[in-house]
Design a protein around this motif. Structure first.
Motif, mmCIF file in Angstrom:
data_model
loop_
_atom_site.group_PDB
_atom_site.id
_atom_site.type_symbol
_atom_site.label_atom_id
_atom_site.label_comp_id
_atom_site.label_asym_id
_atom_site.label_seq_id
_atom_site.Cartn_x
_atom_site.Cartn_y
_atom_site.Cartn_z
ATOM 1 N N MET A 11 -1.443 8.898 9.838
ATOM 2 C CA MET A 11 -1.331 8.651 8.402
ATOM 3 C C MET A 11 -2.385 7.633 7.981
ATOM 4 N N GLU A 12 -3.070 7.920 6.900
ATOM 5 C CA GLU A 12 -4.068 7.019 6.346
ATOM 6 C C GLU A 12 -3.406 5.761 5.788
ATOM 7 N N GLN A 13 -4.111 4.696 5.821
ATOM 8 C CA GLN A 13 -3.660 3.433 5.268
ATOM 9 C C GLN A 13 -4.405 3.149 3.966
ATOM 10 N N LEU A 14 -3.875 2.206 3.207
ATOM 11 C CA LEU A 14 -4.544 1.738 2.000
ATOM 12 C C LEU A 14 -4.779 0.243 2.156
ATOM 13 N N THR A 15 -6.026 -0.143 2.077
ATOM 14 C CA THR A 15 -6.378 -1.552 2.123
ATOM 15 C C THR A 15 -6.622 -2.021 0.698
ATOM 16 N N VAL A 16 -6.025 -3.160 0.349
ATOM 17 C CA VAL A 16 -6.170 -3.717 -0.991
ATOM 18 C C VAL A 16 -6.786 -5.111 -0.864
ATOM 19 N N THR A 17 -7.926 -5.301 -1.505
ATOM 20 C CA THR A 17 -8.579 -6.597 -1.527
ATOM 21 C C THR A 17 -8.581 -7.100 -2.966
ATOM 22 N N ARG A 18 -8.082 -8.315 -3.161
ATOM 23 C CA ARG A 18 -7.976 -8.907 -4.498
ATOM 24 C C ARG A 18 -9.095 -9.922 -4.684
ATOM 25 N N LYS A 19 -9.796 -9.825 -5.822
ATOM 26 C CA LYS A 19 -10.855 -10.770 -6.162
ATOM 27 C C LYS A 19 -10.671 -11.182 -7.614
ATOM 28 N N GLU A 20 -11.021 -12.421 -7.904
ATOM 29 C CA GLU A 20 -10.888 -12.918 -9.273
ATOM 30 C C GLU A 20 -12.234 -12.944 -9.960
ATOM 31 N N GLY A 21 -12.232 -12.475 -11.196
ATOM 32 C CA GLY A 21 -13.414 -12.538 -12.041
ATOM 33 C C GLY A 21 -13.150 -13.492 -13.183
ATOM 34 N N ALA A 73 -6.217 5.901 1.627
ATOM 35 C CA ALA A 73 -5.376 6.875 0.924
ATOM 36 C C ALA A 73 -4.412 6.158 -0.023
ATOM 37 N N PHE A 74 -4.498 6.491 -1.295
ATOM 38 C CA PHE A 74 -3.590 5.961 -2.316
ATOM 39 C C PHE A 74 -2.617 7.089 -2.619
ATOM 40 N N ASN A 75 -1.436 7.027 -1.995
ATOM 41 C CA ASN A 75 -0.465 8.116 -2.116
ATOM 42 C C ASN A 75 0.954 7.573 -2.094
ATOM 43 N N ALA A 76 1.938 8.451 -2.007
ATOM 44 C CA ALA A 76 3.346 8.070 -2.050
ATOM 45 C C ALA A 76 3.711 7.075 -0.948
ATOM 46 N N TYR A 77 3.055 7.175 0.187
ATOM 47 C CA TYR A 77 3.371 6.294 1.318
ATOM 48 C C TYR A 77 2.732 4.920 1.184
ATOM 49 N N THR A 78 1.588 4.850 0.515
ATOM 50 C CA THR A 78 0.840 3.591 0.462
ATOM 51 C C THR A 78 0.880 2.905 -0.899
ATOM 52 N N ALA A 79 1.405 3.556 -1.908
ATOM 53 C CA ALA A 79 1.397 2.998 -3.268
ATOM 54 C C ALA A 79 2.087 1.642 -3.340
ATOM 55 N N VAL A 80 3.083 1.434 -2.491
ATOM 56 C CA VAL A 80 3.799 0.168 -2.488
ATOM 57 C C VAL A 80 2.871 -1.005 -2.180
ATOM 58 N N ASN A 81 1.743 -0.745 -1.493
ATOM 59 C CA ASN A 81 0.786 -1.800 -1.159
ATOM 60 C C ASN A 81 0.134 -2.420 -2.390
ATOM 61 N N ILE A 82 0.076 -1.706 -3.481
ATOM 62 C CA ILE A 82 -0.596 -2.182 -4.688
ATOM 63 C C ILE A 82 0.342 -2.277 -5.893
ATOM 64 N N GLN A 83 1.372 -1.484 -5.926
ATOM 65 C CA GLN A 83 2.210 -1.321 -7.113
ATOM 66 C C GLN A 83 2.717 -2.645 -7.688
ATOM 67 N N THR A 84 3.400 -3.454 -6.908
ATOM 68 C CA THR A 84 3.982 -4.695 -7.413
ATOM 69 C C THR A 84 2.897 -5.663 -7.866
ATOM 70 N N LYS A 85 1.853 -5.818 -7.063
ATOM 71 C CA LYS A 85 0.753 -6.717 -7.417
ATOM 72 C C LYS A 85 0.115 -6.289 -8.732
ATOM 73 N N VAL A 142 -11.550 5.294 -2.223
ATOM 74 C CA VAL A 142 -10.267 5.997 -2.136
ATOM 75 C C VAL A 142 -10.529 7.422 -1.659
ATOM 76 N N VAL A 143 -9.876 7.805 -0.554
ATOM 77 C CA VAL A 143 -10.095 9.134 0.016
ATOM 78 C C VAL A 143 -9.018 10.134 -0.391
ATOM 79 N N GLU A 144 -7.936 9.634 -0.986
ATOM 80 C CA GLU A 144 -6.854 10.501 -1.461
ATOM 81 C C GLU A 144 -6.167 9.804 -2.616
ATOM 82 N N LEU A 145 -5.852 10.555 -3.657
ATOM 83 C CA LEU A 145 -5.128 10.033 -4.808
ATOM 84 C C LEU A 145 -4.140 11.111 -5.220
#
Length: 108
Positions: A1-11, A22-34, A51-54
């Motif tokens: 299963m593909e993973q989703l890496t999320v990097t946060r930067k401030e502008g 992969a941004f999908n049903a399994y990995t969306a939780v990695n970004i959703q709340t943030k 992003v290789v999958e949406l």
């Protein structure tokens, strides 16, 4: 299963989330709340270049963030769409609804 890496930067007047994988049903939780917590307070840029999958779940997260931005008078930007991200967003029929940019210098 593909993973989703999320990097946060401030502008200066935005928060940038760089997504990779992969941004999908399994990995969306990695970004959703943030994403939802941030969009309430300031503008957000989602960098989708790597992003290789949406899937439909990811599109739901993006749509909800877009709606939250409207409610809280902030802005959601989608930056550097990968081919997969572009195809998925185009398939919704709502591509023109989103603020799509190529660089953070376009954030207003």
């Amino acid at each position: 299963m593909e993973q989703l890496t999320v990097t946060r930067k401030e502008g200066a007047d935005y928060i940038l989330f760089e997504l990779s994988g992969a941004f999908n049903a399994y990995t969306a939780v990695n970004i959703q709340t943030k994403l939802y917590e941030t969009i309430e307070k300031q503008n957000v840029v989602l960098d989708l270049a790597n992003v290789v999958e949406l899937d439909a779940s990811a599109l739901g997260v993006i749509m909800a963030a877009h709606n939250d931005a409207e409610e809280y008078h902030t802005k959601l930007y989608l930056m550097s769409l990968s081919n997969e991200a572009d195809k998925a967003i185009l398939s919704t029929g709502f591509k023109e609804l989103f603020r799509i940019i190529n660089s953070v210098t376009e954030v207003v």
